[in-house]
Motif scaffolding. Structure first.
Motif, short mmCIF file in Angstrom:
data_model
loop_
_atom_site.label_atom_id
_atom_site.label_comp_id
_atom_site.label_asym_id
_atom_site.label_seq_id
_atom_site.Cartn_x
_atom_site.Cartn_y
_atom_site.Cartn_z
N ASN A 63 1.06 -1.12 0.20
CA ASN A 63 0.14 -0.23 -0.17
C ASN A 63 1.20 0.81 -0.16
OD1 ASN A 63 -3.54 -0.27 0.22
ND2 ASN A 63 -2.28 -1.85 1.55
N LEU A 64 2.20 1.02 0.59
CA LEU A 64 3.16 2.58 1.05
C LEU A 64 3.47 2.88 -0.46
CD1 LEU A 64 4.89 2.25 4.22
CD2 LEU A 64 2.79 3.71 3.42
N MET A 65 3.89 1.66 -1.28
CA MET A 65 4.61 1.51 -2.54
C MET A 65 3.05 1.85 -3.87
SD MET A 65 7.22 1.04 -5.21
CE MET A 65 8.22 0.04 -4.40
N ALA A 66 2.32 1.58 -3.47
CA ALA A 66 1.57 2.39 -4.55
C ALA A 66 0.84 3.77 -3.90
CB ALA A 66 0.01 1.74 -4.32
N VAL A 67 0.72 4.03 -2.45
CA VAL A 67 0.44 5.87 -2.99
C VAL A 67 1.94 6.32 -3.37
CG1 VAL A 67 0.85 7.46 -0.62
CG2 VAL A 67 -0.36 5.33 -0.40
N CYS A 68 3.45 6.04 -3.37
CA CYS A 68 4.50 6.13 -4.03
C CYS A 68 4.35 6.01 -5.43
CB CYS A 68 5.72 4.75 -3.19
SG CYS A 68 7.69 6.52 -3.58
N LEU A 69 3.82 5.66 -5.50
CA LEU A 69 3.49 5.16 -7.22
C LEU A 69 2.90 6.48 -7.97
CD1 LEU A 69 3.57 1.47 -7.76
CD2 LEU A 69 5.93 3.08 -8.62
N MET A 70 1.60 6.26 -7.15
CA MET A 70 0.66 7.62 -7.29
C MET A 70 0.86 9.14 -7.37
SD MET A 70 -2.43 8.45 -5.75
CE MET A 70 -2.10 9.11 -4.46
N GLU A 71 1.92 9.21 -6.16
CA GLU A 71 3.08 10.38 -6.32
C GLU A 71 4.01 10.89 -7.32
OE1 GLU A 71 3.67 12.57 -3.13
OE2 GLU A 71 1.62 12.62 -2.83
N GLN A 72 3.96 9.98 -7.59
CA GLN A 72 5.37 9.72 -8.97
C GLN A 72 4.09 10.27 -10.41
OE1 GLN A 72 9.21 8.38 -8.78
NE2 GLN A 72 8.24 7.05 -7.73
N GLY A 73 2.96 10.52 -10.35
CA GLY A 73 1.92 9.49 -11.04
C GLY A 73 1.79 9.00 -12.29
N ALA A 74 2.28 7.66 -11.42
CA ALA A 74 2.27 6.12 -12.07
C ALA A 74 1.42 5.57 -11.54
CB ALA A 74 3.43 5.62 -11.81
N PHE A 75 0.30 5.93 -11.95
CA PHE A 75 -1.40 5.67 -11.36
C PHE A 75 -1.61 4.40 -12.26
CE2 PHE A 75 -1.97 10.23 -11.58
CZ PHE A 75 -1.91 10.26 -10.56
N ALA A 76 -0.82 3.46 -13.13
CA ALA A 76 -1.20 2.52 -14.06
C ALA A 76 -0.88 1.45 -13.60
CB ALA A 76 -1.09 2.40 -14.96
#
Length: 533
Positions: free
Chosen positions: A141-154
């Motif tokens: 879940n933390l990694m997903a938030v991290c990816l979202m922060e960088q715009g890597a939504f997919a």
């Protein structure tokens, strides 16, 4: 070496909470190595920047209790409360180095780096954790938030999908997926994910609040405001008796002789937006009292519909009902005044307009107020992360320096003013804000401008409520207030939205802003002519 008494341990904890780490260490070092004393001593070492000593004790206790909350979590809470972020990071790195196969150490360090805006470093740390356990719930879940922060939504969506294959009953993961999809503007899919989270934890007020924000973002106002009432179930959120909360009013409600206390809630922008509903209550016959920050008092008094305005330092006066600012839309949604008063519903003080006029540029050119940064709140991680996404570096606005016939006036407050120390080449900014005392002064400055260009801050709400033309520079994952897929605003008819096409990228936004200002393509003003200087 003596055995620590409960009194000594309580005294040590109190010293740690006060930030008196050296005193706590001196108290604890003569004590025997009981688990509780050792953990508190580790915290004291951390606060004294004795990194390795702290890490050794924390790892020993974590190894002895592998299923418990890692003691470094409490160390983090204590140090961050005193802005000792560097010491906390150093200890976490030392803990991770000593116990790298304890995935909890990756989670803690990754989360701290994420909160500090260092998402690339956080991603590397969390990736190491996922290599140990690819479907670990917290790490994923933390990694997903991290990816979202960088715009890597997919990538974030795919990772959460993988986590859910292994943890299908994780309401947290369904909720995070909903949040990611909403930020990615996949609203139907987001609402479906919200529904799955709520099916698992229907009484969770945080999940309900997040669901409400997605509903509001998609324009489902009636459902959204009703769902948003769940926030009152959060601890400490509703400070007055629930029995006196203003109910939903019927179209023919008669409030004559009734006193309604509207209570402070949210940020300045929230309250500025909701002030439009005060004339509606007064028009229904209510005596309206308002609790609000002192910076808004002058503006509220000038509305003419409020009997009394005060701040939180004073006890609330007697009242029949109370209503937090953000509950006003729900309470009034059945009434003829459900949309609130027309813009402008806030006005500058004419005397202050005259006083502030000499601080503004003269001539016939276009006077543009500029706000490029929000209110940085490093003590609130979610708000701090959002502030990084909504704020534009001043250097990114360098093209505006080349606009002919345009004078730029800073309306910026707070930490972002430091960027004016390194002004883009050729840019000149008039800066009257050092002498500004409150929002009343700011309103007087706005009254002398032709347009306000702002990121998503209270300044956009103030200018919009005054009927000043506003160009909102908006982030990709926009706030619910500005809805989705729109360039206008139902709240402020003089506001136009210029939104990021790609997360984190402001170049296109600034290019469109440059074109609009150059062509004088501005929303029509509704400011009273007498206030224009």
């Amino acid at each position: 070496m003596s055995t620590p008494t409960d009194h000594i341990l309580a005294q040590a904890l109190d010293l740690l909470r006060q930030g008196r780490f050296a005193h706590a260490r001196a108290l604890l070092e003569p004590c025997a190595d009981t688990p509780r004393a050792e953990i508190l001593l580790a915290h004291a070492h951390a606060g004294c920047n004795r990194v390795q000593e702290a890490a050794r004790l924390l790892c020993r206790q974590a190894h002895a209790h592998p299923a418990a909350r890692h003691p470094a979590r409490d160390m983090l809470d204590l140090l961050l409360a005193h802005d000792r972020v560097d010491e906390a990071e150093a200890v976490l790195r030392a803990v991770r180095q000593r116990a790298g196969r304890d995935i909890r150490t990756h989670d803690m360090l990754g989360e701290l780096l994420l909160q500090r805006g260092r998402s690339a470093e956080a991603q590397a740390v969390l990736a190491e954790g996922l290599a140990l356990s690819p479907a670990q719930l917290t790490t994923g879940n933390l990694m997903a938030v991290c990816l979202m922060e960088q715009g890597a939504f997919a990538d974030g969506r795919d990772l959460l999908g993988y986590i859910l294959e292994h943890h299908p009953d994780s309401a947290m993961t369904h909720a995070n997926l909903a949040h990611l999809l909403a930020a990615w503007n996949r609203h139907d899919a987001a609402l479906e994910a919200h529904a799955r989270a709520l099916a698992l934890r229907p009484e969770d007020p945080r999940l309900r609040m997040n669901h409400a924000l997605t509903l509001l973002r998609t324009g489902q106002m009636e459902r959204g405001w009703a769902e948003y009432e769940w926030r009152h179930r959060l601890p400490g959120r509703l400070r007055l008796p629930p029995a006196q909360l203003l109910p939903v009013l019927e179209p023919d409600a008669d409030l004559r002789g009734r006193t309604i206390l509207v209570t402070r809630e949210g940020g300045l922008g929230d309250m500025l937006m909701m002030l439009r509903f005060l004339p509606v209550l007064a028009g229904m016959g209510a005596r309206v009292f308002v609790q609000a920050p002192a910076t808004l008092h002058g503006l509220i008094r000038r509305m003419g519909c409020v009997r009394r305005v005060f701040d939180e330092r004073r006890a609330p006066p007697d009242h029949d009902w109370h209503c937090p600012f953000l509950s006003l839309p729900r309470a009034l949604h059945r009434t003829p005044g459900h949309a609130g008063a027309d813009v402008p519903y806030l006005r500058a003080d004419p005397q202050l307009v005259r006083q502030w006029a000499p601080f503004l540029p003269t001539g016939t050119g276009l006077r543009v107020g500029l706000v490029w940064g929000g209110a940085s709140r490093p003590d609130v991680p979610a708000a701090h992360a959002m502030d990084r996404r909504r704020s534009v570096p001043l250097r990114a606005l360098a093209p505006l320096a080349g606009l002919a016939g345009v004078s730029l006036v800073s309306l910026q407050m707070g930490a972002y003013t430091r960027q004016m120390m390194d002004m883009p080449a050729g840019m000149r900014l008039y800066d009257p804000m050092e002498s500004v005392r409150d929002m009343d002064d700011t309103a007087a400055l706005i009254a002398g401008l032709d347009v306000v260009v702002s990121v998503d801050t209270a300044m956009a709400h103030l200018a919009g409520a005054m009927g000043c033309p506003v160009i909102l520079l908006d982030r990709f994952d926009n706030c619910w207030r500005w809805l989705s897929g729109r360039t206008d605003s139902p709240w402020y008819p003089t506001l136009r939205i210029v939104r990021q096409i790609t997360p984190g990228q402001w170049e296109d936004v600034v290019s469109r802003l440059y074109s609009m200002l150059g062509r004088r393509d501005l929303p029509p003003s509704r400011m009273p002519a007498l206030l224009r200087t």
